[in-house]
Design a protein around this motif. Structure first.
Motif, PDB file in Angstrom:
ATOM      1  N   GLY A   6       0.848  -1.177   0.000  1.00 26.83           N
ATOM      2  CA  GLY A   6       0.000   0.000   0.000  1.00 26.83           C
ATOM      3  C   GLY A   6       0.883   1.225   0.000  1.00 26.83           C
ATOM      4  N   PRO A   7       0.293   2.389  -0.165  1.00 30.74           N
ATOM      5  CA  PRO A   7       1.119   3.596  -0.211  1.00 30.74           C
ATOM      6  C   PRO A   7       1.840   3.824   1.109  1.00 30.74           C
ATOM      7  CG  PRO A   7      -1.220   4.130  -0.325  1.00 30.74           C
ATOM      8  CD  PRO A   7      -1.108   2.651  -0.318  1.00 30.74           C
ATOM      9  N   TRP A  18       6.785   1.930  -5.392  1.00 31.45           N
ATOM     10  CA  TRP A  18       5.318   1.893  -5.278  1.00 31.45           C
ATOM     11  C   TRP A  18       4.746   3.249  -5.706  1.00 31.45           C
ATOM     12  CZ3 TRP A  18       1.538  -1.715  -4.077  1.00 31.45           C
ATOM     13  CH2 TRP A  18       0.253  -1.191  -3.934  1.00 31.45           C
ATOM     14  N   SER A  19       5.323   4.321  -5.175  1.00 32.76           N
ATOM     15  CA  SER A  19       4.821   5.666  -5.473  1.00 32.76           C
ATOM     16  C   SER A  19       4.886   5.984  -6.958  1.00 32.76           C
ATOM     17  CB  SER A  19       5.603   6.717  -4.689  1.00 32.76           C
ATOM     18  OG  SER A  19       5.362   6.573  -3.315  1.00 32.76           O
ATOM     19  N   ALA A  22       2.316   3.806  -8.792  1.00 29.65           N
ATOM     20  CA  ALA A  22       0.964   4.234  -8.420  1.00 29.65           C
ATOM     21  C   ALA A  22       0.484   5.451  -9.211  1.00 29.65           C
ATOM     22  CB  ALA A  22       0.903   4.524  -6.926  1.00 29.65           C
ATOM     23  N   THR A  33      -5.960   6.003 -11.283  1.00 31.48           N
ATOM     24  CA  THR A  33      -4.645   5.372 -11.329  1.00 31.48           C
ATOM     25  C   THR A  33      -4.836   3.877 -11.104  1.00 31.48           C
ATOM     26  OG1 THR A  33      -4.223   5.550  -8.955  1.00 31.48           O
ATOM     27  CG2 THR A  33      -3.553   7.438 -10.356  1.00 31.48           C
ATOM     28  N   GLU A  35      -3.468   2.352  -8.849  1.00 33.28           N
ATOM     29  CA  GLU A  35      -3.616   2.220  -7.399  1.00 33.28           C
ATOM     30  C   GLU A  35      -5.073   2.431  -7.008  1.00 33.28           C
ATOM     31  OE1 GLU A  35      -1.193   3.691  -3.531  1.00 33.28           O
ATOM     32  OE2 GLU A  35      -1.955   5.302  -4.816  1.00 33.28           O
ATOM     33  N   ASP A  36      -5.730   3.446  -7.564  1.00 33.61           N
ATOM     34  CA  ASP A  36      -7.157   3.682  -7.304  1.00 33.61           C
ATOM     35  C   ASP A  36      -7.976   2.438  -7.615  1.00 33.61           C
ATOM     36  OD1 ASP A  36      -6.886   6.446  -6.659  1.00 33.61           O
ATOM     37  OD2 ASP A  36      -7.120   7.026  -8.766  1.00 33.61           O
ATOM     38  N   LEU A  40      -2.773  -2.369  -8.982  1.00 35.14           N
ATOM     39  CA  LEU A  40      -1.396  -2.424  -8.487  1.00 35.14           C
ATOM     40  C   LEU A  40      -1.404  -3.230  -7.196  1.00 35.14           C
ATOM     41  CD1 LEU A  40       1.569  -1.508  -8.655  1.00 35.14           C
ATOM     42  CD2 LEU A  40       0.886   0.563  -7.409  1.00 35.14           C
ATOM     43  N   SER A 100     -10.469   1.927  -4.494  1.00 31.28           N
ATOM     44  CA  SER A 100     -10.371   2.814  -3.329  1.00 31.28           C
ATOM     45  C   SER A 100     -11.598   3.726  -3.271  1.00 31.28           C
ATOM     46  CB  SER A 100      -9.098   3.676  -3.431  1.00 31.28           C
ATOM     47  OG  SER A 100      -9.229   4.631  -4.465  1.00 31.28           O
TER      48      SER A 100
END
Length: 170
Positions: A6-7, A18-19, A22, A33, A35-36, A40, A100
Motif C-alpha cells: 500500500g502507499p 510503489w509511489s 501508483a 490510477t 492504485e485507485d 497495483l 479505493s
C-alpha cells in the motif's frame, strides 16, 4: 526483501517504486490510477536491485494490461530504475471491492457510476439501484450489460434522460 502492499512514505526504495508505479493511469478510465483501481498489487526492489511490480487485471483478457505494463515500465525507467519486471497475476481475481474510496469518487465525478455493494459471495444476490452520476437519481435502468468496456454496463437515467456507464460489481 520488504514488500510494500500500500502507499507508504517515500523513505525507502520499495516505497519509492510503489509511489512511481501508483501514478500510472488506467488507459480506459484516465481519471483513475492503477492504485485507485486496486490493479497495483505489489511493488518492491529485490536484493539484486531489480524492480518487481505485480498487477492484476480487472478481468482475464483485459486489453488494457499490455498498456498498463508498458506505462509502469516507462514510469519506473523515468524514475531511474533500469531493471524492471512487471508481472501479471490472475489469482486472487480482481474485485471491485479493491477500488479505493477515492477511486469511486473519481468515477462519479467523471460521469461513471461507481459499483454499488460488494462482490462478496452470499446466498442471494440482490441488485441495488444505480445512482445517476449526473443528477443523483436512483430512477435508472440498464440498457445493456456491456458498455464502453467489459467492466461497465450502459445505463440511462429515467429522470434526466442522460445515458451513463456503470462500473459493474464483480
Amino acid at each position: 526483501m520488504v514488500t510494500v502492499t500500500g502507499p507508504r512514505p517515500s523513505a525507502t526504495p520499495d516505497a519509492e517504486v510503489w509511489s512511481i508505479a501508483a501514478t500510472v493511469c488506467d488507459p480506459e478510465i484516465p481519471v483513475l490510477t492503477i492504485e485507485d483501481l486496486g490493479v497495483l498489487r505489489d511493488a518492491h526492489v529485490s536484493e539484486s536491485g531489480q524492480v518487481l511490480v505485480t498487477i492484476t487485471p480487472t478481468y482475464s483478457g483485459c486489453p488494457a494490461m499490455d498498456a498498463i505494463r508498458d506505462d509502469v515500465t516507462a514510469a519506473l525507467h523515468g524514475g531511474g530504475y533500469d531493471d524492471v519486471v512487471v508481472r501479471l497475476v490472475l489469482a486472487p481475481a480482481w474485485t471491485t471491492d479493491w477500488l479505493s474510496d477515492g477511486g469511486k469518487a473519481k468515477l462519479a465525478e467523471y460521469g461513471i457510476a461507481p459499483p454499488t455493494g460488494t462482490a462478496a459471495a452470499g446466498p442471494v444476490r440482490i441488485g441495488l439501484s444505480v445512482k445517476c452520476p449526473q443528477c443523483s437519481s436512483l430512477n435508472t435502468r440498464e440498457l445493456t450489460r456491456f458498455g464502453s468496456t467489459s467492466c461497465k454496463a450502459l445505463y440511462v437515467c429515467n429522470d434526466c434522460r442522460e445515458p451513463f456507464d456503470y462500473f459493474k460489481v464483480h
